[in-house]
Structure formats: structure tokens, C-alpha cells
Write an enzyme that holds these catalytic residues in place. Structure first.
Site, short mmCIF file in Angstrom:
data_model
loop_
_atom_site.label_atom_id
_atom_site.label_comp_id
_atom_site.label_asym_id
_atom_site.label_seq_id
_atom_site.Cartn_x
_atom_site.Cartn_y
_atom_site.Cartn_z
N ARG A 66 0.86 -1.21 -0.09
CA ARG A 66 0.10 -0.02 0.02
C ARG A 66 0.69 1.27 0.02
NH1 ARG A 66 -3.42 -1.67 4.94
NH2 ARG A 66 -1.38 -2.55 5.48
N ARG B 137 -5.39 -1.63 -6.72
CA ARG B 137 -6.08 -2.30 -5.55
C ARG B 137 -7.51 -1.88 -5.69
NH1 ARG B 137 -8.88 -4.38 -2.93
NH2 ARG B 137 -9.09 -4.97 -0.82
N ASP C 152 -0.57 -13.79 -1.15
CA ASP C 152 -0.61 -13.43 0.50
C ASP C 152 -0.31 -15.07 1.20
OD1 ASP C 152 -0.85 -11.34 2.56
OD2 ASP C 152 -2.21 -13.14 3.31
N TYR D 93 -2.38 -18.46 12.29
CA TYR D 93 -3.48 -17.54 11.75
C TYR D 93 -4.62 -18.24 11.96
CZ TYR D 93 -0.89 -13.60 9.99
OH TYR D 93 0.01 -12.75 10.06
O1 CP3 Z 1 5.45 -6.95 -2.20
C1 CP3 Z 1 4.95 -8.44 -1.44
O2 CP3 Z 1 5.66 -8.57 -0.55
C2 CP3 Z 1 4.17 -9.16 -2.11
C3 CP3 Z 1 3.07 -9.53 -1.70
C4 CP3 Z 1 3.00 -9.95 -0.11
C5 CP3 Z 1 1.58 -9.62 0.61
N1 CP3 Z 1 1.51 -10.33 1.67
C6 CP3 Z 1 0.47 -8.97 0.03
C7 CP3 Z 1 -0.52 -8.22 0.85
C8 CP3 Z 1 3.38 -11.10 0.73
C9 CP3 Z 1 4.72 -11.44 0.30
C10 CP3 Z 1 2.67 -11.06 1.81
C11 CP3 Z 1 3.30 -12.04 2.76
C12 CP3 Z 1 2.40 -11.91 4.26
N2 CP3 Z 1 1.07 -11.75 4.26
C13 CP3 Z 1 2.99 -12.29 5.34
C14 CP3 Z 1 4.46 -12.41 5.69
C15 CP3 Z 1 5.28 -11.18 5.47
C16 CP3 Z 1 5.35 -10.37 6.79
O3 CP3 Z 1 4.65 -9.40 6.84
O4 CP3 Z 1 5.43 -11.17 7.83
C17 CP3 Z 1 2.13 -11.95 6.43
C18 CP3 Z 1 2.29 -12.35 7.84
C19 CP3 Z 1 0.53 -11.85 5.74
C20 CP3 Z 1 -0.65 -11.76 6.26
C21 CP3 Z 1 -1.26 -10.58 6.19
N3 CP3 Z 1 -1.73 -10.29 4.86
C22 CP3 Z 1 -1.48 -9.58 6.98
C23 CP3 Z 1 -1.25 -9.40 8.71
C24 CP3 Z 1 -2.37 -8.54 6.32
C25 CP3 Z 1 -2.79 -7.24 6.88
C26 CP3 Z 1 -1.86 -6.23 7.31
C27 CP3 Z 1 -1.44 -5.61 6.08
O5 CP3 Z 1 0.04 -5.59 6.03
O6 CP3 Z 1 -1.88 -4.99 5.43
C28 CP3 Z 1 -2.26 -8.83 4.89
C29 CP3 Z 1 -2.92 -8.21 3.62
C30 CP3 Z 1 -2.05 -7.99 2.75
N4 CP3 Z 1 -1.25 -8.77 2.14
C31 CP3 Z 1 -2.08 -6.64 2.03
C32 CP3 Z 1 -0.92 -6.77 0.75
C33 CP3 Z 1 -0.62 -5.73 -0.27
C34 CP3 Z 1 -2.66 -5.37 2.26
C35 CP3 Z 1 -4.40 -5.82 1.91
C36 CP3 Z 1 -4.92 -4.80 0.95
O7 CP3 Z 1 -4.17 -4.13 0.13
O8 CP3 Z 1 -6.16 -4.52 0.95
#
Ligand code: CP3
Length: 342
Positions: free
Chosen positions: A27, A36, A73, A149
Site C-alpha cells: 500500500r 487495488r 498472500d 492464523y
Molecule cells: O510485495 C510483497 O511483499 C508481495 C505480496 C505479499 C503480501 N503479503 C500482500 C499483501 C506478501 C509476500 C505477503 C506475505 C504476508 N502476508 C506475510 C509475511 C510477511 C510479513 O509481513 O510478515 C504475512 C504475515 C501476511 C498476512 C497479512 N496479509 C496481514 C497481516 C495483512 C494485513 C496487514 C497488512 O499488512 O496490510 C495482509 C494483507 C495484505 N497482504 C496486503 C497486501 C498488499 C494489504 C491488503 C490490501 O491491500 O487490501
């Protein structure tokens, strides 16, 4: 010769360190936010092959990083499970509701139809067809982090529900870890067959455990996952946070590279993990809010310490925060690329 990223991950050092960022397609990029908005739910965005390919490529184009990471994700491999309702709520994060009791391991993680995740393979092959020379990193969560999770019903601060379950139901926990590992191996192999060049296993929350509990309840499963991926000859990075106290256990994982966070100096991490492994990291993502002069000093200190390992891949210790200035991130890439040791 491979690209600088692939050279480094195979342990071959060049004159500059390659760089990419965890959550580089997130984001903080206005271009991501624009794409998005085209899908209402986040998982629909992950399923939209054309958009996901475009988002995967954004950071390479906009930030000039040395590798792309698959846009998906950590929770995506849970989507085929009929026992769970998984969603990402805006402003809250992941919510995971289980429709069967958590102790019923088999019912929780079976049946598993990997074909429902065919869109992930299509994103990988779509990206590689469009960008054959850009290294693409595939990824999945490690079994502990993925299971947390389910057991926490979403994100957590202390991972108390996960640890309580692990201590009260050790046999059910062991079976869940075993089944989660099986499912993750299938998911990883699907990405590898589709063409990813390297693979990162995210163990974001395993730092909640003591080194003894990591070794006793988690290690064998994570090792199995890393081993199975390594058998395909794809280089593997193991990422964790808050694990300085567990690095002596982590060191035994059969991976090419270790990604560490900022809670330990890169120099100390290399001393524990051994010089003949590749090291990745480890700028504090909050340091991107420092004035440039101070930030540059920290980036260069990391590059100097990274030189003590066989090879170093510059990265953050965890993901980019959504309120980060993209220009600052772009500038850090320039600093890394223009730094010379000799
Ligand atoms: O750019 C990149 O890294 C590629 C895409 C990617 C996402 N999530 C996109 C995402 C990757 C590699 C992940 C991995 C991920 N997801 C992890 C491991 C990395 C870390 O941060 O420890 C974890 C724990 C998650 C779980 C997760 N997904 C959470 C906790 C959340 C909400 C909080 C947040 O950071 O937004 C997500 C949602 C998420 N995953 C978004 C994105 C771009 C945001 C949601 C949106 O855009 O509406």
C-alpha cells in the site's frame, strides 16, 4: 551469468549487493492503491491473474529493485479449505473462522484441492513470460506462522492461543504441523513448476517461541518444508523475526540464505549462522523515516557487515510500512547500488 540477485543467493559475491524489499508491492505505492481499487476484496485481487502480474512487476519498474516477489498472500494456501472462512478486513487485517473444532486436525486441513490455487501458477508463468530476465521470488508461510492464523483466528500480539494449544494438545499440534507442511510443500512445488527462480519461507511469528520450544515443537516440520523445496534445486531463503535467541536452531535448516531482522546486528547474525551462508537483511523498516544522512550511514553499515558473509542481499528486517515515502525507498536502492567496497 545470472542476475545479481541470483548470483548472490547462490553464494557468489559481486561488487554491489542486490536489493529487494519485503512488502515492496504494498500500500505504500500509490500505483498499487490504484490497482487495488479495481477489486473489492483483497483475495479477488490475488485471484486476478492480469492485475497480480502487473502488481508483481511494479516495484521493479518503480523502485529498480533486483527481484520481484509474487503478488499473493501468506493466507492464500488456506483458501481451498472448506473448514475455514478466511478474509482480510480493511483496517483490521486477516480474520480466520474455523467451522470445525481446532483439535480435529484431519478435518481442519483436509480435503485439500491444490487445483483451486491454479491462479497462482498462472501469475508466476504470466510474469515470467512478460519479464523473463527479472528474478521472481515465490513464497509461502512456514507451518508455525501459517497455523498461528488459524489458532489465533487472525493476527496476534503474543501468540498465546497458539502456544496454549501447542502445550495443551501436543499431539493435535504435531499433526496440524505435519498436515500444514504437506499442504505447503504442494503449494511451493506448484510455484516452482510454474517457474519461480527462488523461494522465501516466511516465519514471521516464530519469534514468539523460546529456542527450546522452537526446537521441540517446530523445527522438524520447518526443516521438512525447506528440504522438500531445496530438492527442486531452487534456492531457498528462510525469513524470521524476533529470533536472535533461536539462531543456533535456525542455523540447522538446510536453506541457502537466512533473512534476519534488525534486533541483531548483521555481524553478530553472521557469526552465529556461519560465514558460508548467504545473509539477507536487515534494515529496520522504521529507519526509512530517518533523515537521509543518518539513513545512508545505517544502510552503508549493513553493507559493510554483509561483506563478512559469502554473499549479502540487502533487504529490510520486515515489511515496508504503508505510510513510507516511496521516494525514500527508491533512494535507498540507489544508495545500495552505488556503494562500492573496493
Ligand atoms: O510485495 C510483497 O511483499 C508481495 C505480496 C505479499 C503480501 N503479503 C500482500 C499483501 C506478501 C509476500 C505477503 C506475505 C504476508 N502476508 C506475510 C509475511 C510477511 C510479513 O509481513 O510478515 C504475512 C504475515 C501476511 C498476512 C497479512 N496479509 C496481514 C497481516 C495483512 C494485513 C496487514 C497488512 O499488512 O496490510 C495482509 C494483507 C495484505 N497482504 C496486503 C497486501 C498488499 C494489504 C491488503 C490490501 O491491500 O487490501
Amino acid at each position: 551469468m545470472d542476475s545479481p540477485f541470483l548470483e548472490a543467493i547462490k553464494g557468489r559475491r559481486s561488487s554491489t549487493a542486490p536489493v529487494w524489499f519485503m512488502r515492496q508491492a504494498g500500500r505504500f505505492l500509490p500505483e498499487y492503491r490504484r490497482l487495488r481499487a479495481k477489486e473489492k476484496s483483497f483475495f479477488d485481487l490475488c485471484r486476478n491473474v492480469e492485475l497480480a502480474v502487473e502488481i508483481t512487476a511494479l516495484p521493479v519498474k518503480l523502485l529498480k529493485v533486483d527481484a520481484a516477489i509474487l503478488f499473493s498472500d501468506l493466507l492464500v494456501p488456506l483458501l481451498p479449505l472448506k473448514s475455514l472462512k478466511v478474509e482480510i478486513k480493511e483496517g483490521i487485517g486477516p480474520i480466520v473462522e474455523s467451522l470445525v473444532p481446532l483439535t480435529e486436525s484431519e478435518k481442519l486441513l483436509h480435503p485439500y484441492n491444490i487445483e483451486e490455487l491454479g491462479f497462482v501458477a498462472e501469475i508466476v508463468s504470466g510474469f515470467k513470460n512478460a519479464h523473463p530476465y527479472t528474478p521472481l521470488i515465490g513464497f509461502c508461510g512456514a507451518p508455525f506462522t501459517l497455523l498461528s492464523y488459524i489458532l489465533e483466528r487472525g493476527s496476534s500480539k503474543h501468540y498465546h492461543s497458539t502456544k496454549r494449544f501447542m502445550f495443551e494438545h501436543p499431539e493435535a499440534f504435531r499433526r496440524l504441523m505435519e498436515l500444514a507442511t504437506e499442504l505447503l510443500v504442494k503449494y511451493a512445488k506448484m510455484q516452482i513448476s510454474a517457474g519461480v527462480d527462488a523461494f522465501q519461507v516466511f516465519d514471521s511469528w516464530v519469534g514468539a517461541l523460546s529456542p527450546e520450544d522452537y526446537e521441540r515443537y517446530v523445527f522438524e516440520h520447518t526443516k521438512k518444508l525447506v528440504e522438500e523445496i531445496s530438492k527442486t534445486k531452487i534456492p531457498v531463503i528462510y525469513f524470521s523475526t524476533g529470533t536472535c535467541g533461536s539462531l543456533k536452531v535456525i542455523k540447522k535448516l538446510p536453506c541457502n540464505a537466512f533473512s534476519v531482522d534488525w534486533r541483531i546486528s548483521l555481524e553478530d547474525a553472521i557469526n552465529i549462522l556461519g560465514k558460508h551462508r548467504v545473509i539477507q537483511g536487515n534494515l529496520d523498516p522504521s529507519a526509512l523515516f530517518l533523515p537521509k544522512e543518518e539513513l545512508k550511514k545505517r544502510v552503508e553499515a549493513i553493507l559493510i557487515h554483509g561483506r563478512k558473509a559469502d554473499a549479502h542481499i540487502f533487504n529490510l528486517g520486515h515489511g515496508v510500512f504503508p505510510d513510507t515515502d516511496p521516494d525514500k525507498v527508491r533512494w535507498v536502492v540507489e544508495v545500495v547500488h552505488s556503494f562500492r567496497w573496493d
